[in-house]
Motif scaffolding. Structure first.
Motif, short mmCIF file in Angstrom:
data_model
loop_
_atom_site.label_atom_id
_atom_site.label_comp_id
_atom_site.label_asym_id
_atom_site.label_seq_id
_atom_site.Cartn_x
_atom_site.Cartn_y
_atom_site.Cartn_z
N ASP A 17 0.82 -1.21 0.00
CA ASP A 17 0.00 0.00 0.00
C ASP A 17 0.86 1.26 0.00
OD1 ASP A 17 -2.40 -1.41 0.06
OD2 ASP A 17 -2.40 -1.52 2.25
N PHE A 19 2.22 2.70 -2.83
CA PHE A 19 3.20 2.82 -3.91
C PHE A 19 2.75 3.88 -4.90
CE2 PHE A 19 0.14 -0.26 -5.45
CZ PHE A 19 -0.02 0.08 -6.79
N GLU A 20 3.72 4.56 -5.51
CA GLU A 20 3.42 5.58 -6.53
C GLU A 20 2.95 4.83 -7.78
OE1 GLU A 20 2.66 9.18 -7.85
OE2 GLU A 20 3.61 8.97 -5.88
N GLN A 21 1.67 4.99 -8.10
CA GLN A 21 1.03 4.13 -9.09
C GLN A 21 1.74 4.10 -10.45
OE1 GLN A 21 -3.20 3.95 -8.91
NE2 GLN A 21 -3.42 3.73 -11.12
N LEU A 24 4.69 1.88 -10.90
CA LEU A 24 4.44 0.45 -11.08
C LEU A 24 3.85 0.20 -12.46
CD1 LEU A 24 3.24 -2.23 -8.69
CD2 LEU A 24 1.99 -1.99 -10.81
N THR A 25 2.83 0.99 -12.84
CA THR A 25 2.11 0.69 -14.08
C THR A 25 2.94 0.90 -15.33
OG1 THR A 25 1.12 2.91 -14.05
CG2 THR A 25 -0.18 1.12 -13.07
N GLY A 50 -2.63 1.93 -4.69
CA GLY A 50 -1.68 2.86 -5.28
C GLY A 50 -2.01 4.29 -4.89
N HIS A 52 -1.36 8.59 -6.25
CA HIS A 52 -0.86 9.59 -7.21
C HIS A 52 -0.38 10.73 -6.32
CE1 HIS A 52 -2.73 7.39 -10.49
NE2 HIS A 52 -3.87 7.42 -9.84
N GLY A 82 7.07 5.77 -4.03
CA GLY A 82 5.98 6.17 -3.16
C GLY A 82 6.54 6.12 -1.75
N ASN A 85 5.14 2.91 0.71
CA ASN A 85 5.43 1.58 0.21
C ASN A 85 6.80 1.05 0.66
OD1 ASN A 85 5.67 -0.68 -1.73
ND2 ASN A 85 6.68 0.82 -3.04
#
Length: 188
Positions: A17, A19-21, A24-25, A50, A52, A82, A85
């Motif tokens: 929980d 993490f800077e989305q 990862l994406t 995630g 922002h 993030g 995380n």
């Protein structure tokens, strides 16, 4: 350089929980598009949240729990940033051991933004040239790393970047390192 082929490679993304989305994406899409099998590994099953920056992002399904897998199951590791995380990961012994084992097995590791916090805990940055989100500079320097303010740094299979703006360079270098495979000098 043409698109790297990562077929027959399996890459772990370790996150929890906060993490800077986009961190990862974007690498997830780039590495998957290059042909790799990608898996989201976390400290608990279910979903992770995630963000922002300070706003809540989306939820993502966890593929594997870190205590049930090992670095030998994967060809490489990606650590998104993030703030919350990596702070949670670095106090989780199984997560720290998982990260350290990639270095012991000479496998490529890519960490962005606050991701290198977990590398400090794993004791793998000493003598390495790295970059990160600027607030980690002192932590990384104190852990024996040579910190530089550059878009993307690669030192013997360890790829680091500073922020989401660096993602194109980060993804490209990570794919290159994963395609190359093991690095003899990538050690814990």
């Amino acid at each position: 350089m043409g698109q790297q082929n990562l077929q027959n490679k399996t890459v772990a993304f370790l996150a929890t929980d906060g993490f800077e989305q986009v961190e990862l994406t974007e690498p997830w899409k780039a590495i998957k598009d290059a042909g790799a099998n990608v898996q989201l590994v976390s400290i608990a099953s279910g979903q992770i949240q995630g963000v922002h920056h300070e706003k809540q992002g989306d939820k993502f399904d966890v593929d594997q729990v870190v205590g049930d897998v090992s670095a030998s199951d994967y060809d490489a590791l990606v650590l998104p940033g993030g703030v919350f995380n990596p702070d949670a990961l670095r106090v989780n012994e199984e997560a720290v051991d998982f990260v350290r084992d990639f270095f012991k097995q000479h496998k490529p590791v890519a960490a962005i933004c606050h991701g290198p916090w977990t590398l400090i805990e794993a004791g793998v940055v000493e003598g390495r040239k790295v970059t990160s989100w600027p607030s980690l500079k002192t932590d990384l320097t104190n852990a024996g790393a040579h910190w530089v303010d550059e878009e993307c740094v690669c030192d013997q299979g360890l790829v680091t970047s500073r922020r989401p703006d660096d993602l194109p360079a980060f993804c490209s270098k990570a794919i290159e390192e994963i395609a190359e495979g093991k690095h003899a000098k990538q050690t814990a």
